[in-house]
Design an enzyme around this catalytic site. Structure first.
Site, PDB file in Angstrom:
ATOM      1  N   HIS A   1      -2.172  -5.497   1.545  1.00 23.06           N
ATOM      2  CA  HIS A   1      -3.472  -6.151   1.353  1.00 23.06           C
ATOM      3  C   HIS A   1      -3.204  -7.576   0.893  1.00 23.06           C
ATOM      4  O   HIS A   1      -2.247  -7.817   0.160  1.00 23.06           O
ATOM      5  CB  HIS A   1      -4.278  -5.413   0.274  1.00 23.06           C
TER       6      HIS A   1
ATOM      7  N   LYS B   1       0.818  -1.219   0.000  1.00 20.20           N
ATOM      8  CA  LYS B   1       0.000   0.000   0.000  1.00 20.20           C
ATOM      9  C   LYS B   1       0.855   1.273   0.000  1.00 20.20           C
ATOM     10  O   LYS B   1       2.057   1.220   0.287  1.00 20.20           O
ATOM     11  CB  LYS B   1      -0.927  -0.037   1.222  1.00 20.20           C
TER      12      LYS B   1
ATOM     13  N   GLU C   1      -9.616 -10.217  -7.589  1.00 25.66           N
ATOM     14  CA  GLU C   1      -8.565  -9.208  -7.375  1.00 25.66           C
ATOM     15  C   GLU C   1      -7.410  -9.391  -8.354  1.00 25.66           C
ATOM     16  O   GLU C   1      -6.870  -8.410  -8.878  1.00 25.66           O
ATOM     17  CB  GLU C   1      -8.095  -9.270  -5.921  1.00 25.66           C
TER      18      GLU C   1
ATOM     19  N   TYR D   1     -12.453  -1.982  -3.949  1.00 21.75           N
ATOM     20  CA  TYR D   1     -12.991  -2.174  -2.594  1.00 21.75           C
ATOM     21  C   TYR D   1     -14.527  -2.087  -2.567  1.00 21.75           C
ATOM     22  O   TYR D   1     -15.098  -1.807  -1.505  1.00 21.75           O
ATOM     23  CB  TYR D   1     -12.397  -1.136  -1.639  1.00 21.75           C
TER      24      TYR D   1
ATOM     25  N   ASN E   1      -2.164   0.202   6.731  1.00 21.32           N
ATOM     26  CA  ASN E   1      -1.618  -1.036   7.281  1.00 21.32           C
ATOM     27  C   ASN E   1      -0.737  -1.823   6.301  1.00 21.32           C
ATOM     28  O   ASN E   1      -0.673  -3.046   6.349  1.00 21.32           O
ATOM     29  CB  ASN E   1      -2.746  -1.889   7.881  1.00 21.32           C
TER      30      ASN E   1
HETATM   31  P1  AMP Z   1      -9.761  -6.003   4.013  1.00 23.80           P
HETATM   32  O1  AMP Z   1     -10.590  -6.219   2.781  1.00 23.80           O
HETATM   33  O2  AMP Z   1     -10.158  -6.826   5.164  1.00 23.80           O
HETATM   34  O3  AMP Z   1      -8.280  -5.958   3.709  1.00 23.80           O
HETATM   35  O4  AMP Z   1     -10.106  -4.533   4.514  1.00 23.80           O
HETATM   36  C1  AMP Z   1      -9.800  -3.505   3.685  1.00 23.80           C
HETATM   37  C2  AMP Z   1      -8.968  -2.495   4.343  1.00 23.80           C
HETATM   38  O5  AMP Z   1      -9.827  -1.556   4.935  1.00 23.80           O
HETATM   39  C3  AMP Z   1      -8.052  -2.915   5.483  1.00 23.80           C
HETATM   40  O6  AMP Z   1      -6.875  -3.533   5.090  1.00 23.80           O
HETATM   41  C4  AMP Z   1      -7.783  -1.564   6.106  1.00 23.80           C
HETATM   42  O7  AMP Z   1      -6.831  -0.825   5.363  1.00 23.80           O
HETATM   43  C5  AMP Z   1      -9.139  -0.890   5.971  1.00 23.80           C
HETATM   44  N1  AMP Z   1      -9.938  -1.028   7.180  1.00 23.80           N
HETATM   45  C6  AMP Z   1     -10.512  -2.139   7.672  1.00 23.80           C
HETATM   46  N2  AMP Z   1     -11.162  -1.888   8.814  1.00 23.80           N
HETATM   47  C7  AMP Z   1     -10.990  -0.561   9.053  1.00 23.80           C
HETATM   48  C8  AMP Z   1     -11.419   0.326  10.079  1.00 23.80           C
HETATM   49  N3  AMP Z   1     -12.165  -0.105  11.088  1.00 23.80           N
HETATM   50  N4  AMP Z   1     -11.034   1.614   9.986  1.00 23.80           N
HETATM   51  C9  AMP Z   1     -10.290   2.062   8.953  1.00 23.80           C
HETATM   52  N5  AMP Z   1      -9.865   1.263   7.942  1.00 23.80           N
HETATM   53  C10 AMP Z   1     -10.199  -0.018   8.001  1.00 23.80           C
END
Ligand code: AMP
Length: 141
Positions: A118, A12, A129, A52, A115
């Site tokens: 992904h 990222k 994806e 997303y 973070n």
């Molecule tokens: P995921 O598809 O599970 O990877 O989620 C997508 C991304 O959304 C995560 O990797 C984070 O970067 C972001 N994300 C998930 N939960 C939160 C949250 N509670 N607050 C802010 N960003 C989030």
């Protein structure tokens, strides 16, 4: 017998901008992931929203798609036995505060949103994806 599996990953913007790309690729390769596709690019807000789309109702959608279109990313097609689960394990918990030692997020992530990486969470999402960013002919055998 385990069979080879493909997964999709993104390094990222937060990780790319702090120069962590090489280290993250190294961590992946050390765990046995074979890179079969890789590209650095910047995506538009609209492209991030498409990627997303599954999160479009979530409160963090706007901020997440702004972040993901804020700078260069590296998209990866990875291959390994049990690749999907093993990559999630190597990445660590979504919130780096909960990430275990030795994971990418423990080492590099700034926050639950910024973070660092992904990784696809299931077979069908990996297929979607991978095809969002790579044409079949771009992947190495
Ligand atoms: P995921 O598809 O599970 O990877 O989620 C997508 C991304 O959304 C995560 O990797 C984070 O970067 C972001 N994300 C998930 N939960 C939160 C949250 N509670 N607050 C802010 N960003 C989030």
């Amino acid at each position: 017998m385990q069979t080879l599996q493909r997964t999709f990953s993104i390094i990222k913007p937060d990780a790319v901008s702090k120069g962590a790309t090489g280290d993250i690729l190294h961590m992946m390769q050390e765990k046995g992931f074979r890179i079969i596709g890789m590209r650095m690019l910047e995506i538009t807000k609209q492209q991030a929203e498409g990627f997303y789309a599954v999160h479009c109702e979530r409160p963090f959608f706007e901020s997440l798609t702004n972040f993901m279109s804020s700078g260069p990313i590296v998209v990866l097609a990875l291959e390994k036995e049990n690749a999907i689960a093993d990559l999630r394990k190597l990445m660590g918990a979504t919130n780096p505060a909960n990430a275990e030692a030795g994971t990418i997020r423990k080492k590099w992530a700034d926050s639950i949103e910024r973070n660092s990486v992904h990784g696809s969470d299931a077979d069908d999402t990996a297929r979607f994806e991978l095809s969002y960013f790579f044409a079949g002919y771009e992947l190495c055998k």
